[in-house]
Structure formats: structure tokens, C-alpha cells
Design a protein around this motif. Structure first.
Motif, PDB file in Angstrom:
ATOM      1  N   ILE A  20       0.818  -1.202   0.000  1.00 24.79           N
ATOM      2  CA  ILE A  20       0.000   0.000   0.000  1.00 24.79           C
ATOM      3  C   ILE A  20       0.863   1.268   0.000  1.00 24.79           C
ATOM      4  CG2 ILE A  20      -1.745   1.319   1.275  1.00 24.79           C
ATOM      5  CD1 ILE A  20      -2.787  -1.287  -0.092  1.00 24.79           C
ATOM      6  N   MET A  21       1.915   1.291   0.796  1.00 27.86           N
ATOM      7  CA  MET A  21       2.745   2.498   0.854  1.00 27.86           C
ATOM      8  C   MET A  21       3.433   2.746  -0.484  1.00 27.86           C
ATOM      9  SD  MET A  21       1.813   3.532   3.696  1.00 27.86           S
ATOM     10  CE  MET A  21       2.716   5.047   3.635  1.00 27.86           C
ATOM     11  N   GLU A  22       3.889   1.684  -1.159  1.00 24.85           N
ATOM     12  CA  GLU A  22       4.499   1.843  -2.470  1.00 24.85           C
ATOM     13  C   GLU A  22       3.488   2.403  -3.467  1.00 24.85           C
ATOM     14  OE1 GLU A  22       4.843  -0.913  -0.603  1.00 24.85           O
ATOM     15  OE2 GLU A  22       6.875  -1.703  -0.800  1.00 24.85           O
ATOM     16  N   LEU A  23       2.248   1.886  -3.404  1.00 30.24           N
ATOM     17  CA  LEU A  23       1.203   2.381  -4.297  1.00 30.24           C
ATOM     18  C   LEU A  23       0.932   3.862  -4.043  1.00 30.24           C
ATOM     19  CD1 LEU A  23      -1.042   1.990  -6.410  1.00 30.24           C
ATOM     20  CD2 LEU A  23      -2.545   1.338  -4.529  1.00 30.24           C
ATOM     21  N   LEU A  50      -6.017   0.371 -13.867  1.00 30.90           N
ATOM     22  CA  LEU A  50      -5.361  -0.770 -13.238  1.00 30.90           C
ATOM     23  C   LEU A  50      -6.347  -1.928 -13.084  1.00 30.90           C
ATOM     24  CD1 LEU A  50      -2.993  -2.103 -11.778  1.00 30.90           C
ATOM     25  CD2 LEU A  50      -3.732  -0.942  -9.700  1.00 30.90           C
ATOM     26  N   ARG A  51      -7.538  -1.620 -12.621  1.00 32.37           N
ATOM     27  CA  ARG A  51      -8.565  -2.651 -12.440  1.00 32.37           C
ATOM     28  C   ARG A  51      -8.914  -3.306 -13.772  1.00 32.37           C
ATOM     29  NH1 ARG A  51     -13.847  -3.591 -12.772  1.00 32.37           N
ATOM     30  NH2 ARG A  51     -14.367  -1.595 -13.679  1.00 32.37           N
ATOM     31  N   ILE A  52      -9.110  -2.514 -14.801  1.00 23.08           N
ATOM     32  CA  ILE A  52      -9.455  -3.038 -16.125  1.00 23.08           C
ATOM     33  C   ILE A  52      -8.305  -3.878 -16.684  1.00 23.08           C
ATOM     34  CG2 ILE A  52      -9.888  -2.371 -18.523  1.00 23.08           C
ATOM     35  CD1 ILE A  52     -11.515   0.017 -17.332  1.00 23.08           C
ATOM     36  N   ALA A  53      -7.081  -3.402 -16.512  1.00 30.41           N
ATOM     37  CA  ALA A  53      -5.919  -4.145 -17.006  1.00 30.41           C
ATOM     38  C   ALA A  53      -5.829  -5.511 -16.329  1.00 30.41           C
ATOM     39  CB  ALA A  53      -4.638  -3.346 -16.773  1.00 30.41           C
ATOM     40  N   LYS A  54      -6.098  -5.553 -15.032  1.00 29.74           N
ATOM     41  CA  LYS A  54      -6.051  -6.822 -14.304  1.00 29.74           C
ATOM     42  C   LYS A  54      -7.133  -7.776 -14.812  1.00 29.74           C
ATOM     43  CE  LYS A  54      -3.449  -6.887 -10.570  1.00 29.74           C
ATOM     44  NZ  LYS A  54      -2.445  -7.863 -10.300  1.00 29.74           N
ATOM     45  N   PRO A  61      -0.964   0.100 -16.501  1.00 28.96           N
ATOM     46  CA  PRO A  61      -0.673   1.503 -16.833  1.00 28.96           C
ATOM     47  C   PRO A  61       0.616   1.991 -16.174  1.00 28.96           C
ATOM     48  CG  PRO A  61      -2.396   1.382 -15.175  1.00 28.96           C
ATOM     49  CD  PRO A  61      -2.096  -0.035 -15.593  1.00 28.96           C
ATOM     50  N   PHE A  62       1.432   2.668 -16.941  1.00 28.22           N
ATOM     51  CA  PHE A  62       2.651   3.286 -16.434  1.00 28.22           C
ATOM     52  C   PHE A  62       2.553   4.781 -16.699  1.00 28.22           C
ATOM     53  CE2 PHE A  62       4.151  -0.993 -17.586  1.00 28.22           C
ATOM     54  CZ  PHE A  62       4.700  -1.369 -16.382  1.00 28.22           C
ATOM     55  N   PHE A  63       3.002   5.589 -15.767  1.00 27.66           N
ATOM     56  CA  PHE A  63       3.001   7.017 -16.056  1.00 27.66           C
ATOM     57  C   PHE A  63       4.334   7.461 -16.621  1.00 27.66           C
ATOM     58  CE2 PHE A  63       4.791   7.583 -11.796  1.00 27.66           C
ATOM     59  CZ  PHE A  63       5.620   8.668 -11.962  1.00 27.66           C
ATOM     60  N   ILE A 128       4.881  -2.982  -8.303  1.00 27.52           N
ATOM     61  CA  ILE A 128       3.867  -2.265  -7.530  1.00 27.52           C
ATOM     62  C   ILE A 128       2.475  -2.559  -8.085  1.00 27.52           C
ATOM     63  CG2 ILE A 128       2.922   0.025  -7.004  1.00 27.52           C
ATOM     64  CD1 ILE A 128       5.857   0.959  -6.738  1.00 27.52           C
ATOM     65  N   TRP A 129       2.318  -2.418  -9.403  1.00 21.43           N
ATOM     66  CA  TRP A 129       1.007  -2.645  -9.990  1.00 21.43           C
ATOM     67  C   TRP A 129       0.575  -4.102  -9.860  1.00 21.43           C
ATOM     68  CZ3 TRP A 129      -1.314   1.456  -9.739  1.00 21.43           C
ATOM     69  CH2 TRP A 129      -0.962   2.647 -10.369  1.00 21.43           C
ATOM     70  N   SER A 130       1.520  -5.008  -9.988  1.00 27.08           N
ATOM     71  CA  SER A 130       1.176  -6.438  -9.926  1.00 27.08           C
ATOM     72  C   SER A 130       0.695  -6.866  -8.543  1.00 27.08           C
ATOM     73  CB  SER A 130       2.385  -7.282 -10.321  1.00 27.08           C
ATOM     74  OG  SER A 130       2.721  -7.038 -11.658  1.00 27.08           O
ATOM     75  N   ALA A 131       1.037  -6.114  -7.532  1.00 25.25           N
ATOM     76  CA  ALA A 131       0.618  -6.452  -6.171  1.00 25.25           C
ATOM     77  C   ALA A 131      -0.874  -6.220  -5.959  1.00 25.25           C
ATOM     78  CB  ALA A 131       1.420  -5.646  -5.147  1.00 25.25           C
ATOM     79  N   PHE A 132      -1.540  -5.588  -6.924  1.00 26.38           N
ATOM     80  CA  PHE A 132      -2.949  -5.232  -6.733  1.00 26.38           C
ATOM     81  C   PHE A 132      -3.865  -5.999  -7.639  1.00 26.38           C
ATOM     82  CE2 PHE A 132      -0.233  -1.759  -5.548  1.00 26.38           C
ATOM     83  CZ  PHE A 132      -0.574  -1.642  -4.243  1.00 26.38           C
TER      84      PHE A 132
END
Length: 132
Positions: A20-23, A50-54, A61-63, A128-132
Motif C-alpha cells: 500500500i505504501m508503495e502504491l 489498473l482494475r481493467i488491465a487486471k 498503466p505506467f506514467f 507495484i502494480w502487480s501487487a494489486f
């Protein structure tokens, strides 16, 4: 160092397990990078992508795309040596929300080349994204 209560330990473990802190650091960095007019809507859109990608199994998504990463590296490598110092590397990762202040890096004395910098930014973002 004072002892932590079981509730505090449980909370810390939960935050660490779910990264969570990384996110939150990553989202804050994205806000500061893009400075959208409507920050709440922007954050909602990132989380929705992120939700749709999962769900769809598509790229997360990357910024920071490769051109942004290259531009950041070039700013850090002002003498155009092709490497940046370990201190610059760590500060860049912290600025992007991709490492913690207490993370330890090993210095081999050779500096960090662009490819390693780009690889680590992309790898850490994906983690980070994969953790969610």
C-alpha cells in the motif's frame, strides 16, 4: 525502541503485504509529475485503468514511458558520461515512489548506466502494480 502493539504490527503487516505504501508513493509521484487539473479524478482513472488491465489481462498503466525515463536520466547525467551515481539513482527512484528511504543499494563504483536505470524503473513499477 518501544514495543509495538499487536494491532500496530497487524496494520504494518497488512500494508507491507499489499504494498500500500508503495502504491501511495507511486500515485503521489504521478500527481506531481502530471499535475492534473482534477487530481481526484486523475487518481480514480489510474486505479480504474489498473482494475481493467487486471481483469482483461492487458498491460498495466505506467506514467513513465521510455522517453520520460530517458529524459530523467539525461537530466541526471548532465556531464553526458552515460552513467549516474548511486546517490542520483536512489534519489530518482525515491522521487518516482519506487523505493523507500531506508532501502540499501550496493555501490560497485561503476555508476548506473541508462539500461539498468530504465530496467529498474519498469521492473519496480510493474511490481507495484502487480501487487494489486
Amino acid at each position: 525502541m518501544e514495543a509495538r502493539s499487536p494491532r500496530e504490527l497487524e496494520a504494518r503487516n497488512y500494508l507491507e503485504k499489499h504494498r500500500i505504501m508503495e502504491l501511495l508513493n507511486y500515485l503521489t509521484s504521478a500527481l506531481l509529475f502530471f499535475r492534473p487539473e482534477k487530481p481526484r479524478q486523475y487518481l480514480i482513472s489510474i486505479l480504474e485503468r489498473l482494475r481493467i488491465a487486471k481483469i482483461a489481462g492487458v498491460a498495466l498503466p505506467f506514467f513513465m514511458d521510455n522517453s520520460n525515463i530517458a529524459a530523467m536520466f539525461e537530466m541526471l547525467d548532465s556531464s553526458n558520461r552515460g552513467t549516474i551515481s548511486l546517490t542520483q539513482y536512489k534519489e530518482a527512484l525515491k522521487t518516482l515512489g519506487l523505493c523507500t528511504a531506508d532501502e540499501v543499494f550496493e555501490d560497485d563504483g561503476h555508476g548506473i548506466p541508462f539500461e539498468k536505470f530504465r530496467h529498474e524503473v519498469n521492473k519496480r513499477t510493474l511490481e507495484i502494480w502487480s501487487a494489486f
